[in-house]
Design an enzyme around this catalytic site. Structure first.
Site, PDB file in Angstrom:
ATOM      1  N   HIS A 316       2.932   0.552  -6.771  1.00 64.54           N
ATOM      2  CA  HIS A 316       2.109  -0.660  -6.811  1.00 64.54           C
ATOM      3  C   HIS A 316       1.661  -1.121  -5.423  1.00 64.54           C
ATOM      4  CE1 HIS A 316       6.086  -1.854  -5.728  1.00 64.54           C
ATOM      5  NE2 HIS A 316       5.664  -3.067  -5.428  1.00 64.54           N
ATOM      6  N   ASP A 317       2.145  -0.480  -4.372  1.00 67.50           N
ATOM      7  CA  ASP A 317       1.740  -0.833  -3.006  1.00 67.50           C
ATOM      8  C   ASP A 317       0.782   0.188  -2.411  1.00 67.50           C
ATOM      9  OD1 ASP A 317       3.530  -3.031  -2.964  1.00 67.50           O
ATOM     10  OD2 ASP A 317       5.179  -1.769  -2.253  1.00 67.50           O
TER      11      ASP A 317
END
Ligand code: GLC
Ligand code: CA
Length: 549
Positions: A316-317
């Site tokens: 998610h980063d």
């Protein structure tokens, strides 16, 4: 080495806010996840890593927790969490929770108390220092999200330490009370039947601010051994620490079973080679396959006998793999499959990030107002104020900004990609009519079915899980290839990382050996001839016939 269930498991990461919205408020939720468990079972994954669903003011989308033992109302209720754990278990899927204990939210009751006075019993749960004589911050440490890591608090005239946003105050891990509170909370979750923890920025918890050390401080590993003994040590769970600063030597400290720390860590060396050494990810660097191969071979080799690797392209980063390392245009399907094959035959536990299995791509919104990620927004503000142009900053965000991974999951070609019947919290990627799960499920040749095959192969071939790793064509600028070997079983994996065809002359030991193609993104081949011509992004794995080899 003792065999663990997570050695041949594949983990699927869910970013709940963006996965599936069941009640139409534009935000993904637990009910949405429960409704998609059959989809995940079809894919064949064994574990869900659930990004934070705890109560939170959502300054950093849940990585700022205000109550570790409750669920954020926008995601659902504890009862729904229990249902998710039970419904997943019925499908042989375990739930790994995100443990965010380097910091809390500034709305956590501990911090609310701590702020009140210097002698408050919770004061020492956080890190406070007096400003310097001239009123400036105690030291020059920067926050990862921009600005100083110190925030002055007028009520008591001291500053508190925050390595992320100022709404994410760092916990003081030197305080044994903090350790005990976290251990108690972890046991509370383990008793609810979860399958383990993903540990957010765990390499920071040993920090010694007075010595100016944040990562890998001397206190780190003793803290993890104490945590292990007090919580999950005697339970059969998966633990994975996020460790941007890990070298192979450090990863062995974490993951050597005899040291009783964690199952494995996420290391990021294969990611950071695409960042500028000084300016970081906002100034992307071209992907260099030879450098990448060196990094992978180094990690595969270093952790061969001790410790365990995690394997991932995305989270998610991070940006979408097919956009970053493949070709999101003409060869989207071929290159997404190639990247999957290249990774899934390595030794370690593979992680698939939601949407990766259908080849979701990065997104380019023109206006910064369409972005939601606190990191991108803060850094945009800070850097454009310092003279970086809008265009240059947007290029950084297009390449590496975190919202690339966070646009809603593309379920079908209906409005909002079938993610929500309401207005999504972050815009959907406009390519959802073409790229979506419904289309992928219906197409036998889709990226989805390729992932499904890869996941099934890991269960069927011990050589993929436990075999030796040997790099092939090490100096080749276009091809990443390797061999896995366990007893009589030999698997050769060959991947063209480019859109140009490649002629490959095989080394003597591999020529003309018959075998069985395990997976391919073009027409399957049944033997390694003397020479190979690889098509754009062509990739396959072949199990060599033991007698012939
Ligand atoms: C980790 C998370 C990231 C978060 C940060 C602070 O890096 O993966 O999303 O912003 O920690 O908790
Ligand atoms: Ca919702």
């Amino acid at each position: 080495m003792e065999t663990k269930w997570w050695h041949d498991a594949v983990v699927y990461q869910i970013y709940p806010r963006s996965f599936c919205d069941a009640n139409g408020d534009g935000i993904g939720d637990l009910a949405g996840i429960i409704g998609k468990l059959d989809y995940l079972q079809t894919l064949g994954i064994n574990v869900i890593w659930l990004s934070p669903v705890f109560r939170s003011p959502m300054d950093d989308n849940g990585y700022d927790i205000s109550d570790y033992c409750d669920i954020a109302p926008e995601f659902g209720t504890l009862a729904e969490m229990d249902t998710l754990i039970a419904e997943a278990a019925r499908r042989d899927i375990r739930i790994v929770m995100d443990l965010v204990v380097n910091h809390t939210s500034d709305e956590h009751p501990w911090f609310v108390e701590a702020k009140k006075s210097e002698d408050n019993p919770y004061r020492d749960y956080y890190i406070w220092r007096a400003p310097q004589a001239d009123g400036s911050a105690p030291d020059t440490q920067r926050s990862y999200f921009g600005g100083s890591a110190w925030e002055f608090d007028a009520a008591t005239g001291e500053s508190y330490f925050h390595l992320f946003s100022k709404r994410q105050p760092d916990l003081n891990w030197a305080n044994t009370k903090v350790q005990q509170e976290v251990h108690r909370m972890m046991n509370w979750w383990l008793d609810r039947g979860i399958g383990g923890f993903r540990m957010d920025v765990i390499d920071l918890i040993g920090k010694d601010v007075d010595a100016g050390i944040t990562t890998n401080a001397p206190r780190l590993h003793p803290l993890l051994r104490e945590m292990n003994a007090a919580t999950f040590g005697d339970r059969d769970v998966l633990t994975v620490g996020e460790a941007w600063s890990a070298t192979p030597e450090i990863a062995k400290l974490y993951s050597d079973p005899l040291r009783h720390e964690l199952s494995m860590v996420f290391q990021f060396e294969h990611i950071t080679i695409t960042h500028d050494p000084v300016e970081g990810k906002w100034k992307p660097r071209a992907f260099d396959l030879r450098e990448f191969k060196k990094v992978i071979t180094k990690w595969q080799t270093a952790l061969a006998d001790t410790g365990w690797n995690s394997l991932f392209w995305c989270n998610h980063d991070l940006p979408r793999a097919v956009s970053k390392y493949g070709d999101p245009g003409r060869y989207r399907v071929e290159s997404a499959k190639m990247l999957a094959t290249a990774l899934h035959f390595l030794r370690g536990t593979p992680y698939v990030y939601q949407g990766e299995e259908i080849g979701m791509t990065n997104v380019r919104f023109e206006s910064i107002d369409d972005y939601r990620d606190i990191e991108s927004l803060n850094l945009y503000r800070e850097r454009t104020a310092a003279g970086v142009s809008h265009a240059a900053m947007m290029e950084g965000i297009y390449a590496n900004g975190r919202d690339n991974a966070r646009t809603p999951m593309q379920w079908d070609a209906s409005d909002n990609a079938g993610f929500s019947s309401g207005q999504p919290w972050l815009k959907v990627n406009p390519n959802y009519c073409e790229i979506n799960a419904a289309a992928a499920l219906a197409d036998r040749d889709s990226i989805f079915h390729h992932y499904r095959r890869l996941i099934a192969l890991r269960k069927a071939h011990p050589a993929i899980v436990h075999g030796d790793y040997r790099p092939l064509f090490e100096a080749h600028p276009q091809v990443f290839a390797y061999e896995r070997r366990l007893g009589d079983e030999r698997i050769v994996v060959i991947n063209n990382f480019t859109a140009q065809p490649v002629e490959l002359e095989l080394p003597a030991g591999l020529r003309g050996i018959p075998g069985k193609c395990l997976v391919s993104n073009y027409t399957p081949c049944s033997e390694l001839g003397n020479d190979l011509v690889l098509q754009p992004y062509e990739s396959f794995a072949i199990a060599l016939d033991a007698r012939a080899a």
